[in-house]
Design a protein around this motif. Structure first.
Motif, PDB file in Angstrom:
ATOM      1  N   UNK A  49       1.219  -0.373  -3.140  1.00 49.53           N
ATOM      2  CA  UNK A  49       1.101  -0.568  -1.614  1.00 49.53           C
ATOM      3  C   UNK A  49       2.696  -0.492  -1.054  1.00 49.53           C
ATOM      4  N   UNK A  50       2.919   0.459  -0.172  1.00 54.70           N
ATOM      5  CA  UNK A  50       4.192   0.622   0.482  1.00 54.70           C
ATOM      6  C   UNK A  50       5.262   0.515  -0.083  1.00 54.70           C
ATOM      7  N   UNK A  51       5.390   1.062  -1.220  1.00 59.19           N
ATOM      8  CA  UNK A  51       6.671   0.942  -2.161  1.00 59.19           C
ATOM      9  C   UNK A  51       6.665   2.043  -3.170  1.00 59.19           C
ATOM     10  N   UNK A  52       7.595   2.726  -3.542  1.00 56.50           N
ATOM     11  CA  UNK A  52       7.824   3.450  -4.716  1.00 56.50           C
ATOM     12  C   UNK A  52       8.277   2.880  -5.820  1.00 56.50           C
ATOM     13  N   UNK A  53       8.592   1.597  -5.743  1.00 55.20           N
ATOM     14  CA  UNK A  53       9.547   1.032  -6.703  1.00 55.20           C
ATOM     15  C   UNK A  53       8.857   0.966  -8.137  1.00 55.20           C
ATOM     16  N   UNK A  54       7.423   0.648  -8.118  1.00 55.76           N
ATOM     17  CA  UNK A  54       6.970   0.669  -9.643  1.00 55.76           C
ATOM     18  C   UNK A  54       6.943   2.266 -10.206  1.00 55.76           C
ATOM     19  N   UNK A  55       6.710   3.152  -9.304  1.00 60.92           N
ATOM     20  CA  UNK A  55       6.779   4.432  -9.782  1.00 60.92           C
ATOM     21  C   UNK A  55       8.164   4.969 -10.496  1.00 60.92           C
TER      22      UNK A  55
END
Length: 292
Positions: A49-55
């Motif tokens: 949700x609302x972030x690309x940090x995990x990707x």
């Protein structure tokens, strides 16, 4: 090839249900890739949700697990959620759907409407036919009611001659065990081929609804890992943004409540009650669609 294009990790933030607040997911990106490999999923999109940090984190482990990673995000707009795929920077939440799609495409990304007729998530509904979307998630495994996905599929097919979309399947996994419950099928052998297939509307979907036991396991894992953080904060004064502002007595109550939840049948009870609630909301949605 198989691509699961809707997966959450521990970076998805805090969720809300009624008056409760809880981590939306506590899953490690590494565990997601490990499960994808086991399930025979060739490509995963991490869409926190609302972030690309995990990707970004998962992308670093592609070679280790032999699973290709697409960096994405499930972005909250002013009218519902939109998934951005093939992103290289965050898209701000709270923009209009049109602005959100524009920012996704400025990065060369693809815009997907997740669970467009969901009665429990912020969904776009018929707004999808007014937007420059590349695909629509017509099968979301987490919506296990057997109704909401059919509404999405029927509406997209009915309007396909006027507004064609790529058919997308995604697990909406919140724990690793859910990865691959639903997926997108396409011809090719890479994420580049998937990108082209979505742009040319040459994809389809497959999979099965998320089993109830996995939904129960999700709530158990959320409480279990939250308990560990609470206990650490009590005895070791560990800084944690999600609990640091809670007063001591609330922490103690939280620990006690978590222990009760884990050691009693409450996870099963809450899973069954939650399942009933979701089915009831889906039936209400169906009646609304039928004009009853």
């Amino acid at each position: 090839m198989k691509a699961d294009l809707h997966i959450h990790t521990k970076y998805s933030g805090i969720g809300r249900f009624w008056k409760l607040k809880f981590p939306d997911s506590v899953e490690e990106p590494r565990c997601v890739l490990k499960m994808a490999k086991k399930r025979g999923i060739d490509i995963v999109a991490i869409t926190d949700h609302n972030t690309i940090r995990g990707g970004i984190e998962a992308k670093k482990m592609e070679k280790e697990f032999g699973v290709e990673v697409i960096i994405g995000s499930e972005i909250m707009t002013s009218q519902g959620e939109i998934i951005g795929l093939f992103l290289n920077e965050d898209v701000p939440k709270g923009l209009t759907p049109e602005e959100t799609i524009e920012k996704i495409k400025e990065q060369g990304g693809l815009a997907i409407a997740p669970h467009p007729y969901s009665p429990i998530c912020k969904a776009l509904g018929d707004k999808i036919f007014e937007l420059d979307l590349d695909g629509v998630e017509v099968f979301n495994a987490y919506h296990r009611d057997g109704i909401v996905n059919n509404i999405a599929l029927n509406r997209v097919i009915k309007n396909y001659h006027k507004k064609p979309f790529a058919f997308i399947g995604g697990s909406d996994a919140h724990i690793a065990q859910m990865v691959g419950n639903a997926y997108t099928l396409f011809e090719g052998n890479s994420s580049e081929d998937l990108y082209t297939a979505i742009r040319k509307k040459r994809t389809t979907f497959a999979g099965k609804p998320t089993p109830l036991y996995q939904a129960i396991l999700w709530s158990y894992k959320i409480v279990y890992k939250s308990e560990k953080k609470l206990i650490k904060s009590l005895f070791f004064n560990v800084e944690d943004n999600t609990i640091n502002s809670i007063k001591l007595y609330k922490k103690i109550l939280g620990v006690f409540g978590g222990i009760v939840y884990i050691l009693t049948p409450l996870p099963i009870v809450s899973g069954v009650v939650g399942n009933y609630y979701l089915k009831r909301k889906a039936k209400e949605k169906m009646k609304e669609e039928m004009g009853v």
